[in-house]
Design an enzyme around this catalytic site. Structure first.
Site, short mmCIF file in Angstrom:
data_model
loop_
_atom_site.label_atom_id
_atom_site.label_comp_id
_atom_site.label_asym_id
_atom_site.label_seq_id
_atom_site.Cartn_x
_atom_site.Cartn_y
_atom_site.Cartn_z
N ASP A 57 0.85 -1.26 -0.02
CA ASP A 57 0.00 -0.19 0.18
C ASP A 57 0.91 1.20 0.03
O ASP A 57 1.98 1.22 0.07
CB ASP A 57 -1.07 0.07 1.33
CG ASP A 57 -2.01 0.80 1.17
OD1 ASP A 57 -2.45 1.12 -0.13
OD2 ASP A 57 -2.57 1.45 2.21
N GLU A 63 -0.12 -4.73 2.98
CA GLU A 63 -1.59 -4.74 3.23
C GLU A 63 -2.03 -6.24 2.90
O GLU A 63 -1.87 -6.75 1.76
CB GLU A 63 -2.45 -3.61 2.62
CG GLU A 63 -4.02 -3.64 3.15
CD GLU A 63 -4.51 -2.34 2.85
OE1 GLU A 63 -5.81 -2.29 2.96
OE2 GLU A 63 -3.80 -1.48 2.69
N THR A 66 -8.67 -9.80 3.71
CA THR A 66 -9.09 -11.19 3.72
C THR A 66 -10.16 -11.42 2.66
O THR A 66 -10.88 -10.33 1.95
CB THR A 66 -9.95 -11.51 5.06
OG1 THR A 66 -11.11 -10.72 4.99
CG2 THR A 66 -9.28 -10.94 6.38
#
Length: 452
Positions: A57, A63, A66
């Site tokens: 990121d 980053e 899920t």
């Protein structure tokens, strides 16, 4: 609980030291971390076979987002799987550094602030119906989100001109707006940028960016579980007392600095209320709401934990929650350390311990050491987390994405995926658009996989 799609995006802090001195810049560390990812994915922005997204990121923060989950325990396992996946990259990167004669220890922190005062986030995503009145959702949710640091803050030792103070939340000092379409420049509580990653006529994605990153599985369960119940009530027209805040940004900071939950903040109508008052209102409505439905063990677990946390804070007896709620676990840890070594909160070793709580490297991170000693409660187990590193949730669209990625990789085929598209990069450029995040079976995807 009513079925809903949710997910968590976590940005990690990164540093590399050698004998205690900074060895590499965050940019350089990030490049080493992602070298293995780039070697097979040809990019530092990839989707994995468990349905998740892993990327670098802004500001060199790894980053992990899920996959789409529709079950709270499943979400906790997939959130923890992200830590394990990044830990694997960390071990690989340290090996590369050693091979190149550089040496050094890489640290990945699941926290929200670094020593320079920069902040990075833990964002929650909740799928909501397009038909609902989004402004009402935001209005009712805002006082809940401002005060919920009481039940799910990660805890932080904050250095102030008047000395060090222990706060409930890491993120509270870095939030500048209530509701906004920006995430980095202004850091609102709720982000309104309309990117549903689904059928835009049917769905909207509520993007909450005020939350702390949690180490405790139980705190993550309570954070998402309580927000999910509040959303469900708003959608079903449950009426709440009006706790609209006069200044949400001032309130979020004032609440973070008060571990008793009793400090009052000013409401829009001129009255005042404490964080405990506001949380108790949402909790009591939720108890009434769940009581009217068929038995739901997960909702009941969330309610028991929510109520017990509020009671513990009201009684100022944190022993009732200091194995489950991050800020209380850390508070106990720091108090014991202070007493043992006779030091105050401003001692640099306290700041080190505060940071080490969030170190995701097993055997080194303090939260992991507490877990190994049986001093914190759990939601999932190591076997479930290990499985979630490679296996997508089986009841959502993530299964289609994960199965396609695994099959294409096994066949050595070039492909491109995002949250809604699955594409084979062949002459025909065959693409399947998956707009329904609840759909785990799709004949079009099965045909695409069979053609490999």
């Amino acid at each position: 609980m009513q079925r809903r799609i949710f997910g968590i995006e976590t940005e990690f802090g990164v540093t590399c030291t050698f004998h205690g001195q900074r060895r590499l810049s965050p940019d350089e560390v990030a490049r080493y971390l992602f070298r293995r990812v780039v070697s097979w994915g040809r990019s530092s922005n990839v989707f994995l076979r468990n349905g998740s997204r892993l990327y670098l990121d802004v500001g060199s923060h790894p980053e992990y987002a899920t996959a789409e989950c529709d079950d709270l325990a499943q979400l906790v396992s997939h959130d923890k799987a992200g830590e394990r996946i990044l830990e694997d990259l960390l071990v690989d990167a340290e090996r590369r550094l050693a091979d190149e004669g550089i040496g050094g220890d890489i640290f990945l922190f699941k926290n929200n602030t670094d020593s320079a005062g920069n902040s990075y986030g833990c964002h929650e995503n909740y799928l909501v119906a397009r038909a609902g009145e989004f402004s009402r959702i935001a209005d009712v949710l805002l006082p809940f989100l401002v005060t919920r640091q009481l039940i799910c803050g990660a805890g932080k030792v904050l250095q102030t001109p008047r000395g060090a103070v222990y706060c409930l939340s890491q993120r509270a000092e870095h939030i500048w707006e209530g509701v906004s379409s920006a995430t980095t420049r202004s850091r609102p509580i709720i982000n309104t940028r309309d990117e549903p990653h689904a059928d835009a006529e049917r769905y909207r994605r509520l993007h909450v960016i005020v939350g702390d990153s949690n180490m405790s599985e139980v705190t993550t369960l309570l954070k998402v579980g309580s927000a999910n119940l509040v959303l469900e009530m708003i959608e079903q027209g449950v009426q709440f007392r009006d706790f609209s805040l006069d200044n949400p940004i001032r309130a979020i900071r004032e609440i973070s600095h008060d571990l008793t939950g009793r400090r009052t903040v000013k409401l829009a109508g001129g009255k005042e209320a404490s964080a405990l008052d506001i949380q108790r209102e949402y909790y009591e409505r939720a108890v009434e709401h769940v009581a009217k439905r068929s038995p739901d063990p997960m909702a009941e677990r969330v309610l028991e934990l929510w109520g017990r946390t509020l009671d513990a804070i009201a009684a100022q007896d944190l022993s009732k929650i200091d194995r489950e709620i991050d800020w209380a676990i850390k508070h106990r840890l720091l108090e014991r350390y202070q007493a043992k070594h006779d030091m105050d909160l401003s001692n640099p070793r306290i700041a080190q311990l505060d940071l080490a709580y969030h170190d995701i490297r097993r055997g080194r991170g303090v939260f992991d050491l507490l877990q190994r000693k049986g001093q914190v409660e759990r939601v999932t187990d190591d076997g479930e987390i290990e499985a979630a590193k490679d296996t997508p949730p089986q009841t959502t669209r993530a299964k289609l994405r994960g199965d396609f990625i695994a099959a294409a990789q096994a066949a050595g085929r070039d492909f491109t995926v995002d949250w809604v598209h699955l594409k084979l990069n062949d002459q025909a450029q065959r693409t399947v658009l998956c707009k329904d995040p609840f759909r785990a079976v799709d004949e079009r995807v099965e045909r695409l996989i069979a053609s490999l």
